[in-house]
Design a protein around this motif. Sequence first.
Motif, mmCIF file in Angstrom:
data_model
loop_
_atom_site.group_PDB
_atom_site.id
_atom_site.type_symbol
_atom_site.label_atom_id
_atom_site.label_comp_id
_atom_site.label_asym_id
_atom_site.label_seq_id
_atom_site.Cartn_x
_atom_site.Cartn_y
_atom_site.Cartn_z
ATOM 1 N N ALA A 376 95.146 26.797 -39.824
ATOM 2 C CA ALA A 376 94.794 28.103 -39.262
ATOM 3 C C ALA A 376 93.517 28.619 -39.892
ATOM 4 O O ALA A 376 93.325 28.524 -41.100
ATOM 5 N N CYS A 377 92.641 29.173 -39.051
ATOM 6 C CA CYS A 377 91.430 29.828 -39.518
ATOM 7 C C CYS A 377 91.533 31.322 -39.225
ATOM 8 O O CYS A 377 91.771 31.721 -38.081
ATOM 9 N N LEU A 378 91.343 32.123 -40.248
ATOM 10 C CA LEU A 378 91.262 33.567 -40.095
ATOM 11 C C LEU A 378 89.817 33.989 -40.311
ATOM 12 O O LEU A 378 89.167 33.529 -41.253
ATOM 13 N N TYR A 379 89.331 34.870 -39.466
ATOM 14 C CA TYR A 379 87.950 35.333 -39.569
ATOM 15 C C TYR A 379 87.904 36.668 -40.303
ATOM 16 O O TYR A 379 88.729 37.548 -40.067
ATOM 17 N N GLN A 380 86.954 36.823 -41.181
ATOM 18 C CA GLN A 380 86.862 38.016 -42.029
ATOM 19 C C GLN A 380 87.082 39.294 -41.214
ATOM 20 O O GLN A 380 86.484 39.493 -40.160
ATOM 21 N N GLY A 381 87.964 40.145 -41.709
ATOM 22 C CA GLY A 381 88.294 41.391 -41.023
ATOM 23 C C GLY A 381 89.439 41.267 -40.052
ATOM 24 O O GLY A 381 90.028 42.277 -39.645
ATOM 25 N N GLU A 382 89.785 40.043 -39.661
ATOM 26 C CA GLU A 382 90.927 39.833 -38.785
ATOM 27 C C GLU A 382 92.188 40.380 -39.433
ATOM 28 O O GLU A 382 93.062 40.951 -38.761
ATOM 29 N N GLU A 383 92.277 40.204 -40.763
ATOM 30 C CA GLU A 383 93.458 40.657 -41.492
ATOM 31 C C GLU A 383 93.564 42.183 -41.553
ATOM 32 O O GLU A 383 94.600 42.727 -41.963
ATOM 33 N N LEU A 384 92.523 42.884 -41.128
ATOM 34 C CA LEU A 384 92.554 44.344 -41.061
ATOM 35 C C LEU A 384 92.849 44.834 -39.650
ATOM 36 O O LEU A 384 93.003 46.042 -39.432
ATOM 37 N N GLY A 385 92.911 43.899 -38.705
ATOM 38 C CA GLY A 385 93.097 44.278 -37.309
ATOM 39 C C GLY A 385 91.852 44.878 -36.692
ATOM 40 O O GLY A 385 91.940 45.729 -35.794
ATOM 41 N N LEU A 386 90.668 44.433 -37.145
ATOM 42 C CA LEU A 386 89.425 45.033 -36.659
ATOM 43 C C LEU A 386 89.213 44.755 -35.178
ATOM 44 O O LEU A 386 89.350 43.616 -34.724
ATOM 45 N N PRO A 387 88.824 45.782 -34.415
ATOM 46 C CA PRO A 387 88.401 45.559 -33.030
ATOM 47 C C PRO A 387 86.948 45.101 -32.998
ATOM 48 O O PRO A 387 86.251 45.141 -34.014
ATOM 49 N N GLU A 451 94.927 48.916 -48.150
ATOM 50 C CA GLU A 451 95.642 48.572 -49.382
ATOM 51 C C GLU A 451 96.677 49.644 -49.738
ATOM 52 O O GLU A 451 97.752 49.331 -50.249
ATOM 53 N N ARG A 452 96.359 50.898 -49.469
ATOM 54 C CA ARG A 452 97.255 51.989 -49.849
ATOM 55 C C ARG A 452 98.473 52.103 -48.933
ATOM 56 O O ARG A 452 99.472 52.712 -49.307
ATOM 57 N N ASP A 453 98.380 51.509 -47.750
ATOM 58 C CA ASP A 453 99.458 51.604 -46.763
ATOM 59 C C ASP A 453 100.224 50.290 -46.720
ATOM 60 O O ASP A 453 99.743 49.299 -46.194
ATOM 61 N N GLN A 454 101.433 50.275 -47.283
ATOM 62 C CA GLN A 454 102.216 49.045 -47.349
ATOM 63 C C GLN A 454 102.613 48.525 -45.963
ATOM 64 O O GLN A 454 103.015 47.372 -45.833
ATOM 65 N N ILE A 457 98.301 46.410 -41.345
ATOM 66 C CA ILE A 457 98.166 45.041 -40.847
ATOM 67 C C ILE A 457 97.733 44.108 -41.974
ATOM 68 O O ILE A 457 98.127 42.938 -42.010
ATOM 69 N N LEU A 458 96.950 44.617 -42.918
ATOM 70 C CA LEU A 458 96.534 43.806 -44.063
ATOM 71 C C LEU A 458 97.754 43.273 -44.819
ATOM 72 O O LEU A 458 97.852 42.062 -45.085
ATOM 73 N N HIS A 459 98.666 44.135 -45.175
ATOM 74 C CA HIS A 459 99.860 43.682 -45.899
ATOM 75 C C HIS A 459 100.740 42.808 -45.016
ATOM 76 O O HIS A 459 101.403 41.895 -45.515
ATOM 77 N N HIS A 460 100.724 43.066 -43.714
ATOM 78 C CA HIS A 460 101.471 42.211 -42.780
ATOM 79 C C HIS A 460 100.925 40.783 -42.807
ATOM 80 O O HIS A 460 101.694 39.813 -42.830
ATOM 81 N N TYR A 461 99.598 40.631 -42.807
ATOM 82 C CA TYR A 461 99.000 39.296 -42.884
ATOM 83 C C TYR A 461 99.406 38.592 -44.175
ATOM 84 O O TYR A 461 99.698 37.392 -44.175
ATOM 85 N N ARG A 462 99.414 39.325 -45.271
ATOM 86 C CA ARG A 462 99.835 38.716 -46.533
ATOM 87 C C ARG A 462 101.265 38.186 -46.425
ATOM 88 O O ARG A 462 101.573 37.085 -46.887
ATOM 89 N N ARG A 463 102.141 38.983 -45.813
ATOM 90 C CA ARG A 463 103.530 38.557 -45.686
ATOM 91 C C ARG A 463 103.654 37.370 -44.731
ATOM 92 O O ARG A 463 104.466 36.458 -44.957
ATOM 93 N N ALA A 464 102.858 37.362 -43.664
ATOM 94 C CA ALA A 464 102.907 36.247 -42.705
ATOM 95 C C ALA A 464 102.430 34.949 -43.352
ATOM 96 O O ALA A 464 103.023 33.881 -43.145
#
Length: 551
Positions: A376-387, A451-454, A457-464
């Motif tokens: 899997a390739c993730l592109y920078q900012g994808e883990e933030l849910g960036l539009p 980071e402050r919001d558990q 989407i960022l924390h969701h990516y970490r868990r995934a």
Amino acid sequence: MNVQNITKQQDATQVSSDWWRGGVIYQIYPRSFQDSTGDGIGDLNGITQRLPYIASLGVDAIWISPFFKSPMKDFGYDVSDYRAIDPMFGTMEDFRTLLEQAHAQGLKVMIDLVLSHTSDKHPWFSESRANRDNPKSDWYVWADPKPDGTPPNNWLSIFGGSAWQWDTRRQQYYLHNFLTSQPDLNFHCVDVQDALLDVARFWLDMGVDGFRLDTINFYFHDSQLRNNPALPLDQRNATIAPQVNPYNHQDHVYSKSQPENIAFLERLRALTDQYEGRACLGEVGDAQRGLELMGQYTSGDKRMHMCYAFEFLEKRALTAAYAKQVFDQLEDKAGDAWPCWAFSNHDVQRHGTRWGLDDAALRQHAVLMMCLRGSACLYQGEELGLPEADVPFENLQDPYGIEFWPEFKGRDGCRTPMVWAAQDEHSGFSTANPWLPVSQTQAERAVDRSERDQESILHHYRRAIALRHAHTALTSGAQVDMTQTGSVLTFIREDATEHVFCAFNLGPDTAEVALPQGDWRVIGEDLGAVDAVGTAVLKAAQFCLLTKEKR
């Protein structure tokens, strides 16, 4: 040392050598990641500064887009010196520091080798174009004009117009599949192959862990220079600008993807195999034959380790029916191939915007990516849910977008600077005006806020990602029994230790799914997986994950 310890060491070495199989790779576009010097352009030291953040995601490797010396007509994909760092990105010592620090963080480092073409400012091209009898006269693809002075055939450039450019020095045309300033190397010349293998050896000796190989199927051209046939309208399914770009009017059976390519790939793999734990990821750019070529290029253990697939980078939404179609074709054309999937990258509109996904769907797609067979390739900012960012025409930098505006706005919208701190000037990317404007819509999802919001989407990516690494069946296991029922996609991943059942509702309506019977248990609850037995009722963007041990 006892036998048990020896076995453990052997197992660890195998895991280390095969890190790429099912690995998660984080793509960095260096111009837009982090500026450490205050010139508005990201650089290598900026990447080094952010390595702890990247490591915190749980990814296995980083892939850094080109940072070699370049006139930057195509932002680094036009290389003028393969063994030098462009000053805008730093120095060779900066790269060595990055490499050392990445390894200390447990991250592999892959670099983006652009071997199919160079910049027209490369010394090789300067020598080649000087006359027709110099030592490098055949290092590029030169051809005489037709009797009427027109180009030797009908091949087209991806960036628009003919793929041939007239050169007054040699009184010949040279081939360029991309910009006129990106002449194609002639891989039919063995000296060219040897020189490029020396480039790869240079970086392997430095300690890089592998290569992402740009446009891997463009290396060879048809030596007879035969015309490409027309492509019917209903088959024009290219990932980028399929309707407005005349390149998509041709079936490129002669200008790329030639059979001679395989022998060079085997030479490159043989070189890579001289170094422990290195990997080659080839980008296959072919809208009609991508999966077939992936099968050819990754077949056996003498070619590429994996190939970068474009099927999920298309405008077409990732429906259950389409996913099933892709994997059926993969099984039919390339059953042993090892794909590397991506939903977003530096060349296409970010997938949240491209597919019209809300946050729930973005979360579901992240889990789906971590469950599919392949890397899997993730592109920078994808883990933030960036539009996708909206870049006005006056701020465009991409020659592709400038050429085809307004029907196609180019690639700048996915290349805007990474957003680190919502309230900081330029969102923490730079203290100066960036080379592309920071998107204020994206800034609302900046790293510091996420980071402050558990529940971000960022924390969701970490868990995934953690889920993927916790189950070997998801990283390197087989994928069987894929079915599509309406909007629901189901499949099983399995290896010698476990089965993992996966069900994803990729449609807008609620659907019922019959779950497998037996001693299964639910996993992924922290990701939002539905807890169900017997039958699962999945609303839009919901999913169910079950596992059981093999007996």
